[in-house]
Design an enzyme around this catalytic site. Structure first.
Site, PDB file in Angstrom:
ATOM      1  N   ASN A  29      -3.972   4.303  -7.997  1.00  0.00           N
ATOM      2  CA  ASN A  29      -4.069   5.688  -7.551  1.00  0.00           C
ATOM      3  C   ASN A  29      -4.987   6.504  -8.452  1.00  0.00           C
ATOM      4  O   ASN A  29      -5.278   6.104  -9.573  1.00  0.00           O
ATOM      5  CB  ASN A  29      -2.675   6.322  -7.446  1.00  0.00           C
ATOM      6  CG  ASN A  29      -1.721   5.743  -8.462  1.00  0.00           C
ATOM      7  OD1 ASN A  29      -1.840   6.023  -9.643  1.00  0.00           O
ATOM      8  ND2 ASN A  29      -0.817   4.887  -8.019  1.00  0.00           N
ATOM      9  N   GLU A  75       3.317   7.044  -8.544  1.00  0.00           N
ATOM     10  CA  GLU A  75       3.012   7.117  -9.979  1.00  0.00           C
ATOM     11  C   GLU A  75       2.645   8.544 -10.425  1.00  0.00           C
ATOM     12  O   GLU A  75       1.959   8.718 -11.426  1.00  0.00           O
ATOM     13  CB  GLU A  75       1.857   6.177 -10.324  1.00  0.00           C
ATOM     14  CG  GLU A  75       2.176   4.708 -10.226  1.00  0.00           C
ATOM     15  CD  GLU A  75       3.234   4.227 -11.200  1.00  0.00           C
ATOM     16  OE1 GLU A  75       3.727   5.038 -12.025  1.00  0.00           O
ATOM     17  OE2 GLU A  75       3.574   3.042 -11.129  1.00  0.00           O
ATOM     18  N   HIS A  96      -4.552  -1.901 -10.834  1.00  0.00           N
ATOM     19  CA  HIS A  96      -3.913  -3.201 -11.094  1.00  0.00           C
ATOM     20  C   HIS A  96      -5.036  -4.232 -11.274  1.00  0.00           C
ATOM     21  O   HIS A  96      -4.951  -5.342 -10.778  1.00  0.00           O
ATOM     22  CB  HIS A  96      -3.014  -3.589  -9.925  1.00  0.00           C
ATOM     23  CG  HIS A  96      -1.842  -2.682  -9.738  1.00  0.00           C
ATOM     24  ND1 HIS A  96      -0.955  -2.802  -8.721  1.00  0.00           N
ATOM     25  CD2 HIS A  96      -1.401  -1.627 -10.478  1.00  0.00           C
ATOM     26  CE1 HIS A  96      -0.025  -1.863  -8.810  1.00  0.00           C
ATOM     27  NE2 HIS A  96      -0.282  -1.125  -9.870  1.00  0.00           N
TER      28      HIS A  96
HETATM   29 ZN   LIG Z   1       0.849   0.520 -10.355  1.00  0.00          ZN
END
Ligand SMILES: [Zn+2]
Length: 219
Positions: A29, A75, A96
């Site tokens: 994000n 998040e 990630h």
């Molecule tokens: Zn994450």
């Protein structure tokens, strides 16, 4: 910059994360600080390919209240914590990305092994203490690992990269991926050899000074 422009900037950044292989599907994000109260953050569970500017969520990073019906990324604590603690930071990217995630899974701090990593991120890349992702504690641990750095590894999860603007956060994310790949492979070649932490700290400071001077000139 206007809110409308920031929304469009986030959409472009999302597509860039996907095309550079730093995120897949709806993982990861992005956020940008709008003012002293608010940030714009990507929504929860949507793929970057079909994301529309109006789906980016405006959220107060102090109260954690948000506008509209679309939920912010799970998040949001991580992004909010960075804006509360780091006044100079205006953009946060959580990824990630593969090599950084591998090092985060081994919970290994990245030593100062590559010049541009040291310049852009700082003398080392720390790993945050493990906690469940998405929690306020996870955000606090990440902020601690980020102290004096432009990136940190999130134990058994991924990475967080930050900058004065989105371009800087991207640079941190790219150089982090390169450094983690080099670290993993150098360890297989008999062990990564570090620059001294003292030289590394100086290199980072020189870079920050030079960069902020260039920044002023361009304004
Ligand atoms: Zn994450």
């Amino acid at each position: 910059m206007e809110v409308k422009e920031i929304r469009e900037q986030i959409i472009k950044a999302g597509l860039r994360l996907v095309s550079e292989g730093l995120v897949a599907r709806s993982w990861g994000n992005i956020s940008i600080r709008v003012d002293e109260q608010n940030m714009l953050i990507t929504p929860s569970g949507r793929t970057y390919e079909n994301l529309k500017p109006e789906e980016i969520v405006l959220m107060n990073y102090h109260t954690l209240q948000y506008e509209g019906k679309i939920k912010p990324s799970s998040e949001y604590h991580l992004h909010a914590e960075v804006y509360k603690q780091r006044k100079e930071i205006n953009a946060v990217i959580h990824t990630h990305q593969m090599n950084a995630t591998t090092v985060a899974a081994a919970r290994r701090e990245v030593p100062p092994i590559i010049d541009d990593m040291v310049q852009i991120i700082g003398p080392t890349v720390r790993v945050s203490k493990y906690t469940l992702a998405g929690t306020a504690k996870f955000a606090k641990n990440a902020a601690k690992a980020l102290k004096g750095r432009q990136a940190a590894l999130l134990a058994n999860h991924g990475a967080v990269c930050i900058g004065k603007n989105l371009e800087e956060a991207f640079a941190a994310s790219e150089v982090l991926e390169k450094a983690c790949k080099a670290f993993i492979e150098a360890e297989f070649l008999g062990g990564a050899k570090s620059i001294s932490k003292f030289s590394a700290a100086i290199m980072h400071q020189v870079y920050l000074k030079k960069y902020s001077k260039l920044d002023k000139k361009n304004r």
